[in-house]
Motif scaffolding. Sequence first.
Motif, PDB file in Angstrom:
ATOM      1  N   TYR A   1      -7.959  -7.690   0.983  1.00 39.65           N
ATOM      2  CA  TYR A   1      -6.589  -7.519   0.473  1.00 39.65           C
ATOM      3  C   TYR A   1      -5.623  -7.136   1.594  1.00 39.65           C
ATOM      4  O   TYR A   1      -4.675  -6.393   1.382  1.00 39.65           O
ATOM      5  CB  TYR A   1      -6.552  -6.441  -0.625  1.00 39.65           C
ATOM      6  CG  TYR A   1      -7.411  -6.770  -1.820  1.00 39.65           C
ATOM      7  CD1 TYR A   1      -6.953  -7.616  -2.820  1.00 39.65           C
ATOM      8  CD2 TYR A   1      -8.692  -6.258  -1.927  1.00 39.65           C
ATOM      9  CE1 TYR A   1      -7.753  -7.930  -3.908  1.00 39.65           C
ATOM     10  CE2 TYR A   1      -9.498  -6.562  -3.009  1.00 39.65           C
ATOM     11  CZ  TYR A   1      -9.024  -7.398  -3.997  1.00 39.65           C
ATOM     12  OH  TYR A   1      -9.820  -7.704  -5.067  1.00 39.65           O
ATOM     13  N   SER A   2      -5.854  -7.641   2.789  1.00 36.05           N
ATOM     14  CA  SER A   2      -4.894  -7.382   3.854  1.00 36.05           C
ATOM     15  C   SER A   2      -3.597  -8.100   3.507  1.00 36.05           C
ATOM     16  O   SER A   2      -3.597  -9.088   2.754  1.00 36.05           O
ATOM     17  CB  SER A   2      -5.421  -7.884   5.200  1.00 36.05           C
ATOM     18  OG  SER A   2      -5.423  -9.303   5.239  1.00 36.05           O
TER      19      SER A   2
ATOM     20  N   ALA B   1      -1.214   5.088  -8.828  1.00 40.30           N
ATOM     21  CA  ALA B   1      -1.322   5.124  -7.366  1.00 40.30           C
ATOM     22  C   ALA B   1      -0.797   6.452  -6.824  1.00 40.30           C
ATOM     23  O   ALA B   1      -1.392   7.047  -5.918  1.00 40.30           O
ATOM     24  CB  ALA B   1      -0.565   3.951  -6.752  1.00 40.30           C
TER      25      ALA B   1
ATOM     26  N   LEU C   1      -0.193  -4.736  -2.614  1.00 41.26           N
ATOM     27  CA  LEU C   1      -1.636  -4.482  -2.533  1.00 41.26           C
ATOM     28  C   LEU C   1      -2.221  -4.277  -3.923  1.00 41.26           C
ATOM     29  O   LEU C   1      -3.246  -4.859  -4.280  1.00 41.26           O
ATOM     30  CB  LEU C   1      -1.910  -3.251  -1.666  1.00 41.26           C
ATOM     31  CG  LEU C   1      -3.382  -2.807  -1.587  1.00 41.26           C
ATOM     32  CD1 LEU C   1      -4.245  -3.902  -0.997  1.00 41.26           C
ATOM     33  CD2 LEU C   1      -3.513  -1.519  -0.780  1.00 41.26           C
TER      34      LEU C   1
ATOM     35  N   TYR D   1      -4.869  -6.826  -5.989  1.00 37.92           N
ATOM     36  CA  TYR D   1      -6.150  -6.417  -6.574  1.00 37.92           C
ATOM     37  C   TYR D   1      -6.196  -6.749  -8.062  1.00 37.92           C
ATOM     38  O   TYR D   1      -7.197  -7.249  -8.575  1.00 37.92           O
ATOM     39  CB  TYR D   1      -6.374  -4.920  -6.375  1.00 37.92           C
ATOM     40  CG  TYR D   1      -7.594  -4.417  -7.128  1.00 37.92           C
ATOM     41  CD1 TYR D   1      -8.876  -4.691  -6.657  1.00 37.92           C
ATOM     42  CD2 TYR D   1      -7.457  -3.729  -8.326  1.00 37.92           C
ATOM     43  CE1 TYR D   1     -10.001  -4.275  -7.349  1.00 37.92           C
ATOM     44  CE2 TYR D   1      -8.580  -3.311  -9.032  1.00 37.92           C
ATOM     45  CZ  TYR D   1      -9.841  -3.580  -8.542  1.00 37.92           C
ATOM     46  OH  TYR D   1     -10.950  -3.180  -9.241  1.00 37.92           O
TER      47      TYR D   1
ATOM     48  N   ASP E   1       0.825  -1.209   0.000  1.00 31.84           N
ATOM     49  CA  ASP E   1       0.000   0.000   0.000  1.00 31.84           C
ATOM     50  C   ASP E   1       0.861   1.261   0.000  1.00 31.84           C
ATOM     51  O   ASP E   1       1.063   1.908   1.031  1.00 31.84           O
ATOM     52  CB  ASP E   1      -0.953   0.002   1.193  1.00 31.84           C
ATOM     53  CG  ASP E   1      -2.024   1.084   1.045  1.00 31.84           C
ATOM     54  OD1 ASP E   1      -2.005   1.822   0.044  1.00 31.84           O
ATOM     55  OD2 ASP E   1      -2.874   1.184   1.950  1.00 31.84           O
TER      56      ASP E   1
ATOM     57  N   LYS F   1       0.230   4.167  -1.075  1.00 30.90           N
ATOM     58  CA  LYS F   1      -0.481   5.399  -0.693  1.00 30.90           C
ATOM     59  C   LYS F   1      -0.469   5.605   0.819  1.00 30.90           C
ATOM     60  O   LYS F   1      -0.295   6.727   1.299  1.00 30.90           O
ATOM     61  CB  LYS F   1      -1.920   5.376  -1.213  1.00 30.90           C
ATOM     62  CG  LYS F   1      -2.046   5.530  -2.721  1.00 30.90           C
ATOM     63  CD  LYS F   1      -3.435   5.996  -3.132  1.00 30.90           C
ATOM     64  CE  LYS F   1      -4.484   5.009  -2.707  1.00 30.90           C
ATOM     65  NZ  LYS F   1      -5.853   5.488  -3.014  1.00 30.90           N
ATOM     66  N   SER F   2      -0.681   4.518   1.566  1.00 36.86           N
ATOM     67  CA  SER F   2      -0.689   4.661   3.027  1.00 36.86           C
ATOM     68  C   SER F   2       0.693   5.023   3.549  1.00 36.86           C
ATOM     69  O   SER F   2       0.835   5.786   4.513  1.00 36.86           O
ATOM     70  CB  SER F   2      -1.182   3.368   3.688  1.00 36.86           C
ATOM     71  OG  SER F   2      -0.240   2.327   3.533  1.00 36.86           O
TER      72      SER F   2
ATOM     73  N   ASP G   1       4.135  -2.787  -5.458  1.00 37.62           N
ATOM     74  CA  ASP G   1       3.167  -2.644  -4.371  1.00 37.62           C
ATOM     75  C   ASP G   1       2.311  -3.903  -4.367  1.00 37.62           C
ATOM     76  O   ASP G   1       1.519  -4.131  -5.286  1.00 37.62           O
ATOM     77  CB  ASP G   1       2.316  -1.396  -4.588  1.00 37.62           C
ATOM     78  CG  ASP G   1       1.309  -1.163  -3.460  1.00 37.62           C
ATOM     79  OD1 ASP G   1       1.082  -2.092  -2.666  1.00 37.62           O
ATOM     80  OD2 ASP G   1       0.746  -0.061  -3.397  1.00 37.62           O
TER      81      ASP G   1
END
Length: 573
Positions: free
Chosen positions: A408-409, A461, A395, A399, A372, A374-375, A393
């Motif tokens: 999607y953890s 992203a 994540l 997806y 992730d 973005k996080s 990435d």
Amino acid sequence: MKLLVLDGNSIINRAFYAIRLLSTKEGLFTNGIFGFINILEKAMNDEKPDGVVVAFDLSAPTFRHEQYDKYKAQRKGMPDELALQMPLLKEILDKMDISRIELAGYEADDLIGTIAAKCETDGVECVILTGDRDDLQLVNEKTVCVLASTSFGRAESKRYTPELIQQEYGFEPANIVDMKALWGDTSDNIPGVRGVGEKTAKDLIKRFGTVEKIYDNIESTEIKESVRKKLVEGRDMAFMSKKLATICKNVPAQINLEDYIIKNPDYEALLALYTKLEFRTLAEKLRVKLEKEEKQNLAQAEIPEIITVGSLFELMGIAGEFKSIYIDFAYDMLCVYDGQKIYSILRENLCDDYENAVSLVFENDAEKTVFDIKSICNALKHYKVLSKNCTFDVLLAGYLLNPSAPGYSLIDLISTYVGTGYEDIPAQRAFALCAMRSAMQKKLDETGMSDLYKNIELPLAMVLFDMENTGFKLDREALLTWGENLKSESNEIAKLIYDLAGEEFNINSPKQLGEILFQKLKIPAGKKTKTGYRTDADTLEGLRLQYPIVELILKYRQISKLSSTYADGFLKV
């Protein structure tokens, strides 16, 4: 040790004639190979052998042809459609790391007999897989014979032990050659004794045991006169037929049973062959097997040394310049895995004074793998830096590979693509990212989505991150006015609904609405459930043109949704 020995020519012949002629788009015939592999896989699953060897016939004459020039003379040559499949079958066996054996002057049965004899001497369990009954004579306490067949592409088999042969034939396995000596064998053109059929041959062997004992007791009253005459006249043929039917157990070949243990199948090459031959089911089964083994290997990987450092400056002093790193920036800790060691730093130690150090880790040229992006960039905003050169990435990859997944953890993705064995703690998460990248990149390549992922999803992203953080301006006064207008309009529509209904009620209550429409106003087509009448959109849409009140209710719902979703929602931001 348990050894599985296959009669290669017999099995592929059975398969070839049992399955309709199959071919690839390029014209390669494949039905014999396909049936052979299915029979082999079934035997492997049933027997679970430690080693496997396949014996093949050669086209050259054998010692039996020297003894009897008419031996197998009636047989036609192998059809071209099958002959073309033999090299491909042998190539597949080589990729499976399954040994092959063949010897000029001898049949596959003789090689099988010699191997079975070696197994008996060495105390090794031997399972013979064949489509012919010739090998039943080899059955003993250490050797069983599995007669294989293929029906509509499905492998079937019958397992012969000494007990089963005694039950079916009435004598020991070794005496089958004596029966053939008398009865003959039309498939191999073994003559036997003229006029002696199956029933007579079996009866004589049950009584006397062997051809030799029959002729030693040729004057016995247990032999009918008519049969005795045939036996006397056919004596030479009987003994010659026994020689022809007897499998040689001492061919001049080096037999080392340890050589037949399967060690290193080339699964990737095997998958390529299955794909080339258009064996879709076999290819998919192999892919699943490869993925399972890969996940097991990755899940069993040993977690490397974890080094706790007090600051990013300390980290840079220990690790030096990174080339490729795997970053987990979740919970209360930052973990960086450089392919050798895991470095762990408490998030509270990443304060404003360390802005330059944060930049050294996240804004360098090292390739970064994260979960992730973005996080992570959101977490780094406080330090006025962004993560540069993020090349993977997991994540986003998760997806893209499965857009309909329930979640999607990172732990879910690890379980899907790497396997169990990892805990949901920063150090192990960072380490797992390395295995994740390898497994997921392979999947992206296989599905043809690597370019989409690299050139669109990853860059997008960061664009979305910029959009989310930059945001856009709202005209609060305009939204307030719009919201008031929507509320005013919905109130006016509600009054019209009340006038048509003859009373006020809660329009948003399905129960009250159903009672008004279908009980009080008697509108037909009302469908009642346990909790009341159905008033969903699909039910009302079919009535809107005939009943003005239904048209107003649908419009009221639409305006109420606009008011709560857009006007009120934006003003809460």
